[in-house]
Design a protein around this motif. Structure first.
Motif, PDB file in Angstrom:
ATOM      1  N   LEU A 205     -52.342 -41.331  -0.015  1.00  0.00           N
ATOM      2  CA  LEU A 205     -53.646 -41.743   0.501  1.00  0.00           C
ATOM      3  C   LEU A 205     -54.771 -41.142  -0.336  1.00  0.00           C
ATOM      4  O   LEU A 205     -55.740 -41.825  -0.681  1.00  0.00           O
ATOM      5  N   ARG A 206     -54.656 -39.871  -0.664  1.00  0.00           N
ATOM      6  CA  ARG A 206     -55.703 -39.223  -1.463  1.00  0.00           C
ATOM      7  C   ARG A 206     -55.824 -39.851  -2.846  1.00  0.00           C
ATOM      8  O   ARG A 206     -56.925 -40.005  -3.379  1.00  0.00           O
ATOM      9  N   GLU A 207     -54.699 -40.243  -3.427  1.00  0.00           N
ATOM     10  CA  GLU A 207     -54.703 -40.752  -4.795  1.00  0.00           C
ATOM     11  C   GLU A 207     -55.106 -42.219  -4.896  1.00  0.00           C
ATOM     12  O   GLU A 207     -55.542 -42.671  -5.957  1.00  0.00           O
ATOM     13  N   SER A 208     -54.949 -42.981  -3.806  1.00  0.00           N
ATOM     14  CA  SER A 208     -55.147 -44.433  -3.914  1.00  0.00           C
ATOM     15  C   SER A 208     -56.305 -44.983  -3.089  1.00  0.00           C
ATOM     16  O   SER A 208     -56.757 -46.099  -3.333  1.00  0.00           O
ATOM     17  N   LEU A 209     -56.783 -44.223  -2.112  1.00  0.00           N
ATOM     18  CA  LEU A 209     -57.783 -44.767  -1.195  1.00  0.00           C
ATOM     19  C   LEU A 209     -59.176 -44.579  -1.774  1.00  0.00           C
ATOM     20  O   LEU A 209     -59.831 -43.562  -1.550  1.00  0.00           O
ATOM     21  N   ASP A 210     -59.645 -45.586  -2.520  1.00  0.00           N
ATOM     22  CA  ASP A 210     -60.999 -45.538  -3.054  1.00  0.00           C
ATOM     23  C   ASP A 210     -61.929 -46.316  -2.132  1.00  0.00           C
ATOM     24  O   ASP A 210     -61.529 -46.828  -1.089  1.00  0.00           O
ATOM     25  N   ARG A 211     -63.174 -46.415  -2.507  1.00  0.00           N
ATOM     26  CA  ARG A 211     -64.165 -47.077  -1.652  1.00  0.00           C
ATOM     27  C   ARG A 211     -63.851 -48.548  -1.434  1.00  0.00           C
ATOM     28  O   ARG A 211     -64.002 -49.075  -0.329  1.00  0.00           O
ATOM     29  N   ALA A 212     -63.392 -49.215  -2.485  1.00  0.00           N
ATOM     30  CA  ALA A 212     -63.097 -50.646  -2.361  1.00  0.00           C
ATOM     31  C   ALA A 212     -61.944 -50.880  -1.387  1.00  0.00           C
ATOM     32  O   ALA A 212     -62.014 -51.767  -0.528  1.00  0.00           O
ATOM     33  N   ALA A 213     -60.880 -50.065  -1.516  1.00  0.00           N
ATOM     34  CA  ALA A 213     -59.739 -50.218  -0.621  1.00  0.00           C
ATOM     35  C   ALA A 213     -60.134 -49.918   0.821  1.00  0.00           C
ATOM     36  O   ALA A 213     -59.731 -50.629   1.750  1.00  0.00           O
ATOM     37  N   LEU A 214     -60.922 -48.869   1.019  1.00  0.00           N
ATOM     38  CA  LEU A 214     -61.363 -48.512   2.367  1.00  0.00           C
ATOM     39  C   LEU A 214     -62.249 -49.604   2.954  1.00  0.00           C
ATOM     40  O   LEU A 214     -62.127 -49.952   4.140  1.00  0.00           O
ATOM     41  N   ALA A 215     -63.131 -50.160   2.137  1.00  0.00           N
ATOM     42  CA  ALA A 215     -64.012 -51.229   2.612  1.00  0.00           C
ATOM     43  C   ALA A 215     -63.211 -52.456   3.029  1.00  0.00           C
ATOM     44  O   ALA A 215     -63.498 -53.076   4.070  1.00  0.00           O
ATOM     45  N   LEU A 216     -62.201 -52.824   2.241  1.00  0.00           N
ATOM     46  CA  LEU A 216     -61.365 -53.974   2.598  1.00  0.00           C
ATOM     47  C   LEU A 216     -60.592 -53.716   3.878  1.00  0.00           C
ATOM     48  O   LEU A 216     -60.455 -54.616   4.729  1.00  0.00           O
ATOM     49  N   ALA A 217     -60.074 -52.489   4.039  1.00  0.00           N
ATOM     50  CA  ALA A 217     -59.336 -52.159   5.256  1.00  0.00           C
ATOM     51  C   ALA A 217     -60.248 -52.232   6.480  1.00  0.00           C
ATOM     52  O   ALA A 217     -59.858 -52.775   7.531  1.00  0.00           O
ATOM     53  N   LEU A 218     -61.455 -51.715   6.357  1.00  0.00           N
ATOM     54  CA  LEU A 218     -62.399 -51.767   7.478  1.00  0.00           C
ATOM     55  C   LEU A 218     -62.829 -53.195   7.774  1.00  0.00           C
ATOM     56  O   LEU A 218     -63.016 -53.573   8.940  1.00  0.00           O
TER      57      LEU A 218
END
Length: 669
Positions: free
Chosen positions: A93-106
């Motif tokens: 999670l720390r290595e892969s969760l960037d802003r774009a991924a978090l925004a898409l998940a939300l």
């Protein structure tokens, strides 16, 4: 507490509970088996693959655990399985969760919440059109939490258990139980819909990698193509516009104008259990395809592939019997081809996995056979419906026309992915497309599902076979379209041909229209949807009444709401107690149609006619009902002399009263 705020919190908690109950155990299974190259994947890809393994394998394991020890034991065992993977998951999670991924998940979480939660204004409750199916999902989840497996029939009180594919609801039941009062059946279902969406991304990634068809493409370009195509629906928006010109009204659910093929976002919020079935079926086939491509796989890899495939196939059967039928058809065709090629070891692995899956799924399959008493063949021959032909001619000419136009029908239903599939076969030679077993399985699954969906239909209520088996082909055509777009594109920029661009826009329009219709359906001027909208003030009062009953009345007390409307929802959405008879579709879980009709005939007059208290009590006791939930819409409410007002209520507000049957007073109204 405000219903919207409560639901939003519940969805958030249920989604977070998916981490220890789906993601982390799935990640642990991936690390343990090394399946699909799990150990060598990039951190983000491992997370998506972990979600895929959780959704695709855990239903089979959880079903056995719940039957053996109950929901608490299954939840603790599942959580324990994931303990070894906690640190690797946190690191990924720390290595892969960037802003774009978090925004898409939300964004995806917001879409799920929009489609499934109530809007509470303080005086009225506005519910999405998805309650048509959500009532079933919530009620079955509640039944498993309260009574284990096989579940009791949540739509018709009877000694026999429900005969239904309950695999997905083992996941929602664990989340519901773990969430306590913060989560209910509805919000647990929403949380699992979110994780099924992530698992779908994981499957597409693994399929693209397994085929080797995008090996030379930039990963960001491939991901962009996948995300571009996933929201696109069918061409049903054209049918909606045509229907508008003839009927003068708007149909809120565009796919109802043809034999249903839902876009991916709609499938994930309406029927994620069927999507999960497709994921499980594909997972089992991919696990075996991976070792089939190896010249000399070691025995540990073979054992892992067979074990994962067996679990996945068993999960597929419990998640969606209709998708499982298509998976079995594709697996059977693959087995024949392997035999013709004299690849006996690969054929043996497939056969052993199939036999093991049958053994694992045996308790579930036997329960379905034992508890379905609706009679008649569940499947019958029928050419797939094509909406534009409805009413044009009579049989047998209608079936002949449907058969002739079946390719056009599927093209309309699959939209941009149908055109993308045709483009793929123009760009890619068959030798390359089938260069690996995963590529050949794309063709076999597409052919099996389109064939079965084209000439067969399920005879239980709606044609779920025709609507859900096509999910396998939707996966295949999506992969083919992604490959075609990456082959046409240059460097890091996608190039979309004009026809595909036009179909993509129409597909977006269909999806957007359907999601708008989920909330705007009361304005459609269609009588069925006007009845569905009901009385928002009474719906809010019923939600509060069922919440009170859940904490103040015995859990085994049978509560009965009016079954007079064709569809009734509140008892299943908000109630914790069983119901005597839900409505006209109470046979969904296998209850005998004659018994359902008989109980409806006995109970409906209680809410529809002017009966005296003694007669109401006699009818209710004969049906095993312990309490009646009466609203301001029911006929007995209209006069202070009726039994509703002459009998003491255990719960009362201006719009809803709950009366114990034993407290009903006799006499004429």
């Amino acid at each position: 507490m405000n219903g919207t705020f409560s639901d939003a919190c519940g969805v958030a908690v249920a989604t977070l509970l998916g981490i220890p109950l789906v993601l982390v155990p799935g990640y642990a299974l991936g690390g343990l088996t090394g399946i699909l190259g799990f150990r060598t994947l990039a951190p983000g890809d491992r997370l998506l693959c972990g979600a895929l393994l959780g959704i695709g394998l855990l239903p089979a394991l959880d079903s056995l655990l719940i039957q053996a020890g109950g929901v608490p034991v299954a939840a603790l065992a599942t959580g324990t399985l994931g303990l070894a993977a906690l640190r690797p998951v946190a690191r990924s999670l720390r290595e892969s969760l960037d802003r774009a991924a978090l925004a898409l998940a939300l964004l995806w979480l917001g879409v799920v919440a929009y489609a499934l939660i109530d809007v509470d204004t303080g005086t009225a409750l506005y519910r999405p059109v998805t309650i048509i199916d959500l009532v079933k999902h919530a009620a079955l989840t509640r039944a498993i939490v309260e009574h284990g497996l096989p579940p009791v029939d949540p739509f018709f009180a009877r000694p026999e258990r429900a005969g239904y594919y309950y695999g997905f609801y083992t996941l929602t039941a664990l989340v519901d139980w773990a969430g306590g009062r913060l989560v209910d059946g509805r919000t647990a279902f929403a949380g699992m819909a979110f994780w099924t969406g992530l698992a779908l991304l994981g499957l597409i990634d693994r399929l693209l990698a397994a085929t080797g068809l995008v090996a030379d493409a930039a990963p960001r370009l491939v991901r962009r193509a996948v995300l571009l195509l996933l929201p696109a629906g069918s061409l049903d928006i054209l049918l909606v516009l045509a229907d508008r010109t003839t009927s003068g009204t708007w149909l809120p659910v565009p796919e109802w104008l043809n034999e249903q093929v839902l876009n991916w976002p709609a499938s994930l919020v309406w029927v994620p259990h069927h999507v999960a079935g497709a994921l499980a079926g594909w997972l089992g086939l991919l696990a075996l395809a991976e070792v089939a491509d190896r010249t000399r796989p070691d025995r540990r890899a073979e054992a892992a592939a067979i074990g994962v495939a067996a679990l996945a196939f068993a999960a597929c059967a419990g998640l969606s019997v209709w998708v499982c039928l298509g998976t079995a058809g594709a697996a059977g065709a693959w087995l024949v081809l392997l035999g013709l090629e004299r690849r006996w070891r690969a054929a043996a692995r497939l056969a052993v996995a199939g036999l093991l899956s049958a053994a694992l799924a045996a308790p579930y399959l036997l329960s379905v056979l034992a508890n379905r008493t609706d009679g008649g063949a569940p499947i019958r021959f029928s050419i797939r419906r094509f909406g534009p032909l409805d009413g044009l001619v009579d049989e047998p000419a209608l079936s002949a026309l449907r058969l002739i136009l079946l390719p056009l029908n599927y093209y309309t239903a699959l939209g941009v992915c149908a055109a993308g599939a045709l483009l793929f076969w123009r760009l890619v030679l068959r030798r390359e497309a089938h260069g690996r077993e995963a590529g050949r399985l794309l063709t076999l699954c597409a052919a099996a599902s389109l064939l079965l969906g084209g000439v067969l239909r399920s005879a239980i209520l709606n044609n779920d076979l025709g609507a859900r088996v096509v999910l396998l082909a939707q996966v295949a055509t999506l992969v083919w379209t992604v490959v075609a777009l990456t082959r046409l594109s240059e460097a890091r920029r996608l190039r979309i041909p004009g026809l595909l661009a036009a179909l993509l826009i129409l597909g977006y329009a269909t999806t957007l229209y359907g999601f708008v219709g989920m909330r705007a359906y009361p304005a459609s001027d269609r009588p069925a949807f006007a009845r569905l909208a009901g009385r928002p003030d009474i719906d809010r009062a019923l939600r509060a009444a069922y919440a009170w009953a859940g904490t103040h009345l015995p859990r085994d007390l049978v509560l009965q709401q009016s079954p007079v409307p064709h569809r009734v929802f509140d008892f299943g959405l908000y109630g914790l107690q069983p119901t005597g008879v839900a409505d006209a579709e109470a046979r969904l879980f296998g209850a005998p149609p004659d018994a359902v009709a008989s109980r409806l005939a006995d109970v409906a007059p209680v809410f529809r006619d002017r009966l005296d208290g003694a007669e109401v009590r006699r009818r209710a006791e004969a049906a095993g009902i312990g309490a009646l939930v009466v609203t301001a819409q029911d006929a007995p409410w209209s006069s202070p002399d009726f039994w509703v007002w002459r009998s003491p209520a255990v719960y009362a507000d201006p719009l809803v009263r709950i009366l114990r049957v034993q407290d009903l007073r006799g006499g004429s109204p």
